[in-house]
Design an enzyme around this catalytic site. Structure first.
Site, PDB file in Angstrom:
ATOM      1  N   CYS A  68       7.669-118.997  -8.550  1.00  0.00           N
ATOM      2  CA  CYS A  68       8.477-117.768  -8.537  1.00  0.00           C
ATOM      3  C   CYS A  68       9.334-117.670  -9.804  1.00  0.00           C
ATOM      4  CB  CYS A  68       9.316-117.771  -7.258  1.00  0.00           C
ATOM      5  SG  CYS A  68      10.820-116.793  -7.295  1.00  0.00           S
ATOM      6  N   CYS A  71      13.103-117.196  -9.420  1.00  0.00           N
ATOM      7  CA  CYS A  71      13.709-118.432  -8.902  1.00  0.00           C
ATOM      8  C   CYS A  71      14.019-119.379 -10.056  1.00  0.00           C
ATOM      9  CB  CYS A  71      12.763-119.144  -7.946  1.00  0.00           C
ATOM     10  SG  CYS A  71      12.356-118.206  -6.475  1.00  0.00           S
TER      11      CYS A  71
END
Ligand code: ZN
Length: 140
Positions: A68, A71
């Site tokens: 991600c 993230c």
């Protein structure tokens, strides 16, 4: 014995720390790990569940995954916020790829998602990447 219950993030043992010692670098009575580390700690599923239920100091969890992008951008910001919040709240990270059961248990629809647990309950949640100051505001 009085004090705040804190789950050791390394060995999952529950410790009690007097409130005025929270900022004084308390250590786990079992394994010696720092109980209020000034950085974000990676936790496993068992430790997270235990801490989310038992801790009497706010626990802020960053649910993330290695694939991600947002993230990854948020990772250093989360660490910075952990340093700012040392002694007041604990910041931990859970890799949702390693522990996919987290999505169902906590109803996580997208990552990164932050959840703040307090006194065994979810107090707040926030989806999407945030900067350190936003994370501090969310956690405090
Ligand atoms: Zn320990």
């Amino acid at each position: 014995m009085t004090g705040k219950k804190l789950t050791c993030l390394e060995c999952a043992q529950i410790n009690r720390v007097p409130e005025d010692r929270l900022s004084a670098g308390p250590k786990c009575g079992t394994c010696g790990a720092a109980l209020m580390p000034a950085k974000a700690i990676d936790v496993d599923w068992t430790t997270l569940q235990k801490a989310a239920r038992a801790d009497e100091v706010p626990l802020v969890v960053d649910f993330w995954a290695p694939w991600c992008g947002p993230c990854k951008m948020m990772g250093p910001e989360f660490s910075k916020a952990a340093g700012t919040l040392a002694g007041r709240a604990r910041l931990v990270k859970l890799n949702t790829e390693d522990f996919p059961q987290s999505s169902q248990t906590y109803g996580i629809r997208g990552i990164p998602t932050m959840i703040r647990f307090e006194k065994g309950r979810e107090a707040k949640r926030q989806a999407g990447a945030m900067r350190a100051d936003g994370i501090v505001a969310f956690a405090g």
